[in-house]
Write a protein that holds these residues in place. Structure first.
Motif, PDB file in Angstrom:
ATOM      1  N   PRO A 101     -13.347  -4.932  -8.072  1.00 62.48           N
ATOM      2  CA  PRO A 101     -14.079  -5.654  -8.794  1.00 62.48           C
ATOM      3  C   PRO A 101     -15.174  -6.647  -7.752  1.00 62.48           C
ATOM      4  CG  PRO A 101     -11.863  -6.574  -8.722  1.00 62.48           C
ATOM      5  CD  PRO A 101     -11.920  -5.379  -7.823  1.00 62.48           C
ATOM      6  N   LEU A 102     -16.425  -6.459  -8.438  1.00 65.35           N
ATOM      7  CA  LEU A 102     -17.447  -7.141  -7.417  1.00 65.35           C
ATOM      8  C   LEU A 102     -18.327  -7.835  -8.438  1.00 65.35           C
ATOM      9  CD1 LEU A 102     -18.809  -4.089  -5.548  1.00 65.35           C
ATOM     10  CD2 LEU A 102     -17.200  -5.851  -4.677  1.00 65.35           C
ATOM     11  N   ASP A 103     -18.901  -8.955  -7.678  1.00 64.38           N
ATOM     12  CA  ASP A 103     -19.947 -10.262  -8.463  1.00 64.38           C
ATOM     13  C   ASP A 103     -21.110  -9.585  -7.400  1.00 64.38           C
ATOM     14  OD1 ASP A 103     -18.726 -11.146 -10.573  1.00 64.38           O
ATOM     15  OD2 ASP A 103     -17.436 -12.293  -9.026  1.00 64.38           O
ATOM     16  N   SER A 104     -22.519  -9.974  -8.032  1.00 65.40           N
ATOM     17  CA  SER A 104     -23.462 -10.149  -7.391  1.00 65.40           C
ATOM     18  C   SER A 104     -23.957 -11.064  -6.905  1.00 65.40           C
ATOM     19  CB  SER A 104     -24.629  -9.373  -7.889  1.00 65.40           C
ATOM     20  OG  SER A 104     -25.141 -10.028  -9.337  1.00 65.40           O
ATOM     21  N   ASP A 105     -24.751 -11.254  -5.894  1.00 70.20           N
ATOM     22  CA  ASP A 105     -25.565 -12.520  -5.455  1.00 70.20           C
ATOM     23  C   ASP A 105     -26.499 -12.966  -6.428  1.00 70.20           C
ATOM     24  OD1 ASP A 105     -27.830 -11.005  -4.752  1.00 70.20           O
ATOM     25  OD2 ASP A 105     -27.439 -11.247  -2.599  1.00 70.20           O
ATOM     26  N   LYS A 106     -27.189 -13.952  -6.020  1.00 76.56           N
ATOM     27  CA  LYS A 106     -28.335 -14.453  -6.894  1.00 76.56           C
ATOM     28  C   LYS A 106     -29.578 -13.533  -7.369  1.00 76.56           C
ATOM     29  CE  LYS A 106     -27.853 -18.865  -5.090  1.00 76.56           C
ATOM     30  NZ  LYS A 106     -28.509 -19.868  -4.265  1.00 76.56           N
ATOM     31  N   GLU A 107     -29.808 -12.618  -6.398  1.00 81.77           N
ATOM     32  CA  GLU A 107     -30.682 -11.645  -6.478  1.00 81.77           C
ATOM     33  C   GLU A 107     -29.946 -10.141  -7.239  1.00 81.77           C
ATOM     34  OE1 GLU A 107     -30.483 -13.181  -3.577  1.00 81.77           O
ATOM     35  OE2 GLU A 107     -32.109 -14.675  -4.302  1.00 81.77           O
ATOM     36  N   GLY A 108     -28.856 -10.241  -7.375  1.00 77.68           N
ATOM     37  CA  GLY A 108     -28.410  -8.997  -8.009  1.00 77.68           C
ATOM     38  C   GLY A 108     -27.925  -7.893  -7.349  1.00 77.68           C
ATOM     39  N   ARG A 109     -27.855  -8.352  -5.831  1.00 77.04           N
ATOM     40  CA  ARG A 109     -27.245  -7.359  -4.792  1.00 77.04           C
ATOM     41  C   ARG A 109     -25.707  -7.421  -4.670  1.00 77.04           C
ATOM     42  NH1 ARG A 109     -31.385  -9.990  -0.517  1.00 77.04           N
ATOM     43  NH2 ARG A 109     -29.776 -11.583  -0.900  1.00 77.04           N
ATOM     44  N   ILE A 110     -25.112  -6.132  -4.495  1.00 81.63           N
ATOM     45  CA  ILE A 110     -23.642  -6.143  -3.984  1.00 81.63           C
ATOM     46  C   ILE A 110     -23.556  -5.355  -2.765  1.00 81.63           C
ATOM     47  CG2 ILE A 110     -22.968  -6.059  -6.537  1.00 81.63           C
ATOM     48  CD1 ILE A 110     -23.004  -3.066  -6.370  1.00 81.63           C
ATOM     49  N   ILE A 111     -22.507  -5.671  -2.218  1.00 78.33           N
ATOM     50  CA  ILE A 111     -22.097  -4.619  -1.033  1.00 78.33           C
ATOM     51  C   ILE A 111     -21.150  -3.729  -1.382  1.00 78.33           C
ATOM     52  CG2 ILE A 111     -21.163  -4.775   1.446  1.00 78.33           C
ATOM     53  CD1 ILE A 111     -22.258  -7.588   1.628  1.00 78.33           C
ATOM     54  N   LEU A 112     -21.314  -2.460  -1.128  1.00 76.69           N
ATOM     55  CA  LEU A 112     -20.370  -1.368  -1.457  1.00 76.69           C
ATOM     56  C   LEU A 112     -19.427  -1.115  -0.485  1.00 76.69           C
ATOM     57  CD1 LEU A 112     -22.833   1.282  -2.901  1.00 76.69           C
ATOM     58  CD2 LEU A 112     -21.567  -0.463  -4.192  1.00 76.69           C
ATOM     59  N   PRO A 113     -18.073  -1.152  -0.835  1.00 77.04           N
ATOM     60  CA  PRO A 113     -16.833  -1.105   0.185  1.00 77.04           C
ATOM     61  C   PRO A 113     -17.116   0.385   0.965  1.00 77.04           C
ATOM     62  CG  PRO A 113     -16.044  -1.740  -2.116  1.00 77.04           C
ATOM     63  CD  PRO A 113     -17.365  -1.618  -2.383  1.00 77.04           C
ATOM     64  N   ASP A 114     -16.870   0.468   2.085  1.00 76.51           N
ATOM     65  CA  ASP A 114     -17.064   1.512   2.769  1.00 76.51           C
ATOM     66  C   ASP A 114     -16.546   2.896   2.402  1.00 76.51           C
ATOM     67  OD1 ASP A 114     -18.427   0.154   4.569  1.00 76.51           O
ATOM     68  OD2 ASP A 114     -17.005  -0.220   6.308  1.00 76.51           O
ATOM     69  N   VAL A 115     -15.183   2.541   1.677  1.00 73.46           N
ATOM     70  CA  VAL A 115     -14.569   3.751   1.170  1.00 73.46           C
ATOM     71  C   VAL A 115     -15.245   4.324   0.233  1.00 73.46           C
ATOM     72  CG1 VAL A 115     -13.043   2.378  -0.157  1.00 73.46           C
ATOM     73  CG2 VAL A 115     -12.220   4.779   0.636  1.00 73.46           C
ATOM     74  N   LEU A 116     -15.720   3.737  -0.698  1.00 73.62           N
ATOM     75  CA  LEU A 116     -16.587   4.067  -1.912  1.00 73.62           C
ATOM     76  C   LEU A 116     -18.125   4.638  -1.358  1.00 73.62           C
ATOM     77  CD1 LEU A 116     -16.257   1.330  -4.594  1.00 73.62           C
ATOM     78  CD2 LEU A 116     -14.994   3.659  -4.241  1.00 73.62           C
ATOM     79  N   ARG A 117     -18.631   4.263  -0.281  1.00 70.97           N
ATOM     80  CA  ARG A 117     -19.728   4.598   0.223  1.00 70.97           C
ATOM     81  C   ARG A 117     -19.642   5.981   0.948  1.00 70.97           C
ATOM     82  NH1 ARG A 117     -23.948   0.309   3.449  1.00 70.97           N
ATOM     83  NH2 ARG A 117     -24.986   2.325   3.750  1.00 70.97           N
ATOM     84  N   ALA A 118     -18.444   6.232   1.698  1.00 69.89           N
ATOM     85  CA  ALA A 118     -18.127   7.374   2.177  1.00 69.89           C
ATOM     86  C   ALA A 118     -17.742   8.383   1.270  1.00 69.89           C
ATOM     87  CB  ALA A 118     -16.982   7.262   3.114  1.00 69.89           C
ATOM     88  N   HIS A 119     -17.174   7.933   0.033  1.00 70.33           N
ATOM     89  CA  HIS A 119     -16.906   8.796  -1.199  1.00 70.33           C
ATOM     90  C   HIS A 119     -17.934   9.805  -1.751  1.00 70.33           C
ATOM     91  CE1 HIS A 119     -15.063  10.812  -4.633  1.00 70.33           C
ATOM     92  NE2 HIS A 119     -15.810  10.283  -5.346  1.00 70.33           N
ATOM     93  N   ALA A 120     -19.420   8.760  -2.061  1.00 70.20           N
ATOM     94  CA  ALA A 120     -20.325   9.191  -2.350  1.00 70.20           C
ATOM     95  C   ALA A 120     -21.429   9.768  -1.391  1.00 70.20           C
ATOM     96  CB  ALA A 120     -21.189   8.147  -3.181  1.00 70.20           C
TER      97      ALA A 120
END
Length: 156
Positions: free
Chosen positions: A88-107
């Motif tokens: 579960p993630l929330d974005s910052d004020k500009e709508g940005r998120i940091i993707l977990p490394d495990v998800l970045r690697a999967h994709a």
């Protein structure tokens, strides 16, 4: 209900953040309830991409678990595959998120990402893989629709 439509491409910034496309952010915020995460991310079971769910859509995804004995191996396997890799993630004020490394690697994500709308959910892809997936999906959709028999309309 707001839908996730279109394909949008963005880049990771120097801090590893990526902006959720504005139309997707709007749909997420419209559907978010107080106290819930803006989006829930998980690896796709079918493709090398990340699935993005609203909290309500994710809850409906989990409903079939209720059909299993909560102490069974089947329930535990399904629950682990659904919840253990969900973020579960929330974005910052500009709508940005940091993707977990495990998800970045999967994709297989590096500098750029494609956000692909699928109606009630969206996916995050490596841009080349997203283009190939859209091509495959259109070909498969054409095959599916051409093999359907037309309705006759006869009531007799």
């Amino acid at each position: 209900m707001s839908m996730f439509l279109g394909t949008h491409q963005n880049r990771f910034d120097a801090k590893g953040r990526v902006s959720i496309p504005a139309p997707f952010r709007s749909a997420l915020r419209t559907q978010a309830q107080p106290g819930e995460a803006l989006v829930i991310l998980r690896p796709s079971h079918l493709h090398p991409c990340i699935e993005a769910w609203t909290s309500a859509a994710f809850a409906s995804l989990a409903q079939p678990l209720d059909e299993y004995d909560p102490f069974s191996e089947d329930h535990e396997d399904l629950a682990a595959s659904l919840y253990a890799d969900a973020y579960p993630l929330d974005s910052d004020k500009e709508g940005r998120i940091i993707l977990p490394d495990v998800l970045r690697a999967h994709a297989s994500l590096s500098d750029e990402v494609s956000f692909m709308g699928l109606g009630r959910v969206f996916q995050i892809w490596n841009p080349a893989a997203a283009a190939e997936r859209r091509h495959q999906a259109r070909a498969r959709a054409k095959e599916l629709t051409s093999s359907r028999k037309p309705a006759t309309g006869d009531a007799a």
